[in-house]
Scaffold this motif. Structure first.
Motif, PDB file in Angstrom:
ATOM      1  N   LEU A  41       0.864  -1.174   0.000  1.00  0.00           N
ATOM      2  CA  LEU A  41       0.000   0.000   0.000  1.00  0.00           C
ATOM      3  C   LEU A  41       0.898   1.220   0.000  1.00  0.00           C
ATOM      4  CD1 LEU A  41      -2.947   1.184   0.332  1.00  0.00           C
ATOM      5  CD2 LEU A  41      -2.402   1.338   2.773  1.00  0.00           C
ATOM      6  N   GLY A  85       2.274  -1.979  -7.586  1.00  0.00           N
ATOM      7  CA  GLY A  85       2.136  -0.709  -6.892  1.00  0.00           C
ATOM      8  C   GLY A  85       2.820   0.428  -7.628  1.00  0.00           C
ATOM      9  N   LEU A 128      -4.767   6.177  -2.478  1.00  0.00           N
ATOM     10  CA  LEU A 128      -3.799   5.133  -2.162  1.00  0.00           C
ATOM     11  C   LEU A 128      -3.830   4.064  -3.241  1.00  0.00           C
ATOM     12  CD1 LEU A 128      -4.866   4.697   1.575  1.00  0.00           C
ATOM     13  CD2 LEU A 128      -3.195   6.333   0.656  1.00  0.00           C
ATOM     14  N   PHE A 130      -2.920   0.163  -4.087  1.00  0.00           N
ATOM     15  CA  PHE A 130      -2.714  -1.075  -3.321  1.00  0.00           C
ATOM     16  C   PHE A 130      -2.645  -2.274  -4.250  1.00  0.00           C
ATOM     17  CE2 PHE A 130      -7.305  -0.844  -3.802  1.00  0.00           C
ATOM     18  CZ  PHE A 130      -7.659  -2.160  -4.083  1.00  0.00           C
ATOM     19  N   VAL A 163      -8.972  -4.182   2.161  1.00  0.00           N
ATOM     20  CA  VAL A 163      -9.108  -2.854   1.563  1.00  0.00           C
ATOM     21  C   VAL A 163      -9.825  -1.908   2.537  1.00  0.00           C
ATOM     22  CG1 VAL A 163     -10.181  -1.548  -0.329  1.00  0.00           C
ATOM     23  CG2 VAL A 163      -9.020  -3.720  -0.797  1.00  0.00           C
ATOM     24  N   MET A 179      -7.344  -0.898   5.186  1.00  0.00           N
ATOM     25  CA  MET A 179      -6.351   0.055   4.660  1.00  0.00           C
ATOM     26  C   MET A 179      -6.948   1.472   4.614  1.00  0.00           C
ATOM     27  SD  MET A 179      -4.694  -2.049   1.488  1.00  0.00           S
ATOM     28  CE  MET A 179      -3.386  -3.261   1.714  1.00  0.00           C
TER      29      MET A 179
END
Length: 493
Positions: free
Chosen positions: A76, A360, A461, A463, A486, A489
């Protein structure tokens, strides 16, 4: 300008490049961070080594519900060059399933020059016959893209035929097809096991040809029918094969010591001149086909998009050449290729390997690239707000073509073929007030989810969650865990 922008991305910081690691079991606890200043330093220097953060308490709690034997990698990070926020086995080499489509889509979007790019198709005649009403042959040359239609719209064989007729073409001895753009047998290893013709029609999506020869026959028949419909006589009923396209050759310079000037352009022999176009059509934005590929996770379209990377210029016509162009693109944008293996465009096979870090980095770069959709460009111009087209505003204004092509979680529509806005995520993460745009991936024992979520802080973000386990692992269980990951996060950040 776009090339300069892409090259400039090489300067973006890439967090925590590490040696490749094996996947770590889901229930393993991350190692405790080493104290600042640990490690070996040269005399007179102050070397500090810091590990990336492990997983937040909420993510660790969610992963405890995984079945035995499942290995998981997590990354992340903030977009815009932000830090890594959570990581576990981030450099592990995992079977990625359909998250490979993120690589395919990104490479194609970059190769086309962004959302305002296009593909083309044209009809050409030998230079010696240019301008004549009656020609011996007309050749269809294209990009191998999956958007060209037989009859519908401006990007079609019908539009080509009408344009050629309007420009004076009246009679054709033979229709020829340019088959030189693709080495179809080299794509035979794909799990999809369908022929990969050098030229294709969008009309074949639900009824693909059984062989490359069948594709040629169907395409030739369609073009001949459209030419005749437009009022152009075609003598031969079966298509021929085109010679490779001859590019323009500049005038011949004088030999050394002979003096004098090069021959002028008007006197270049006809045999050395390139074919002349009598009709040309252009596709719309590649955004359309990317959305039709990523949202429902269409394997056939994804492999067709990969094949466009094999075409010239830039490709050598083979599957290996197309995959090499993808790797070159990933390397150019700063992806750590350790442990990365590309094998197809869809992820339908089990040979490919990607790491959470590779995904990522890709997601971060594609978020920051200014690839606004055509609709976003038009709206910004009309509103007199060009700032809306800047990278940091694209996601919030729903204008980034790559992000917008992804499935959107929780939309709730349940349509055949998962072709709605939510795609494969329409029925997941519902009622949670989360903004998630992500690509799913599923094979026996494999489940993956990679994309974007807006955190509690309002920050975007990126991820990646990759799970590999025994082939009899319940996929619905893996998906439920991913959804909770998720959520955790977004809540933690």
């Amino acid at each position: 300008m776009r090339r300069l922008l892409l090259i400039s991305l090489l300067l973006l910081p890439v967090s925590g490049a590490q040696a490749p690691a094996r996947p770590v079991p889901a229930n393993s606890e991350p190692a405790s961070p080493e104290p600042a200043g640990s490690g070996t330093a040269m005399p007179g220097t102050a070397l500090q080594l810091a590990r990336e953060p492990g997983l937040s308490a909420g993510v660790r709690a969610a992963l405890r519900d995984l079945p035995p034997g499942v290995q998981v990698g997590v990354l992340l990070r903030e977009v815009g060059g932000g830090p890594v926020l959570e990581a576990q086995a981030a450099d592990g080499a995992f079977i990625p399933a359909s998250t490979v489509k993120l690589v395919t889509a990104a490479a194609v979007l970059a190769e086309r020059g962004g959302a305002d790019g296009e593909w083309t198709a044209e009809l050409t005649v030998p230079a010696a016959q240019a301008g004549r009403a009656d020609v011996k042959a007309v050749t269809l040359r294209g990009s191998g893209d999956p958007l060209l239609s037989a009859r519908d719209g401006a990007y079609s064989l019908r539009a080509l035929a009408r344009q050629a007729r309007a420009r004076g073409l009246r009679s054709v001895g033979e229709v020829r097809l340019d088959d030189a753009g693709l080495n179809a047998p080299s794509f035979g290893s794909l799990t999809l096991a369908e022929p990969m013709p050098a030229l294709r029609l969008s009309d074949w999506q639900d009824d693909p040809p059984a062989s490359v020869d069948a594709a040629r026959a169907r395409l030739g028949a369609a073009l001949i029918a459209e030419l005749r419909r437009a009022g152009v006589t075609v003598t031969r009923d079966t298509p021929g094969r085109a010679a490779p396209f001859t590019p323009y050759l500049p005038p011949t310079p004088p030999a050394a010591g002979e003096g004098g000037a090069a021959e002028p352009d008007p006197f270049v022999p006809v045999a050395r001149r390139p074919e002349q176009g009598v009709a040309s059509v252009r596709s719309g934005s590649p955004f359309e086909v990317l959305a039709r590929t990523l949202r429902p996770s269409d394997n056939r379209l994804s492999e067709a998009l990969l094949a466009t990377l094999a075409h010239s210029p830039g490709g050598n016509g083979t599957l290996g050449g197309a995959l090499a162009r993808e790797r070159a693109f990933l390397r150019q944008i700063g992806v750590n290729l350790a442990g990365v293996r590309l094998a197809d465009g869809s992820g339908l096979g089990r040979e490919a390997r990607l790491s959470p870090r590779a995904l990522g980095t890709l997601l971060t770069v594609m978020h920051d690239l200014p690839y606004p959709t055509p609709a976003a460009q038009l709206a910004a111009v009309k509103a007199g707000q060009p700032a809306r087209l800047l990278p940091d505003a694209l996601y919030r204004s729903r204008g980034n073509a790559f992000v917008e092509a992804l499935p959107q979680a929780g939309t709730g529509e349940d349509v055949p073929g998962r072709t709605g806005r939510g795609g494969t995520l329409a029925l997941r993460l519902r009622g949670l007030d989360l903004d998630v745009r992500a690509k799913t991936g599923t094979l026996p024992g494999v489940s993956a989810l990679a994309g974007y979520v807006t955190g509690r802080s309002g920050r975007t973000l990126a991820f990646a969650v990759l799970m590999n386990g025994p082939e009899d692992t319940p996929i619905l269980t893996l998906r439920a865990v991913q959804d909770r990951v998720v959520q955790a996060m977004a809540q933690a950040h």
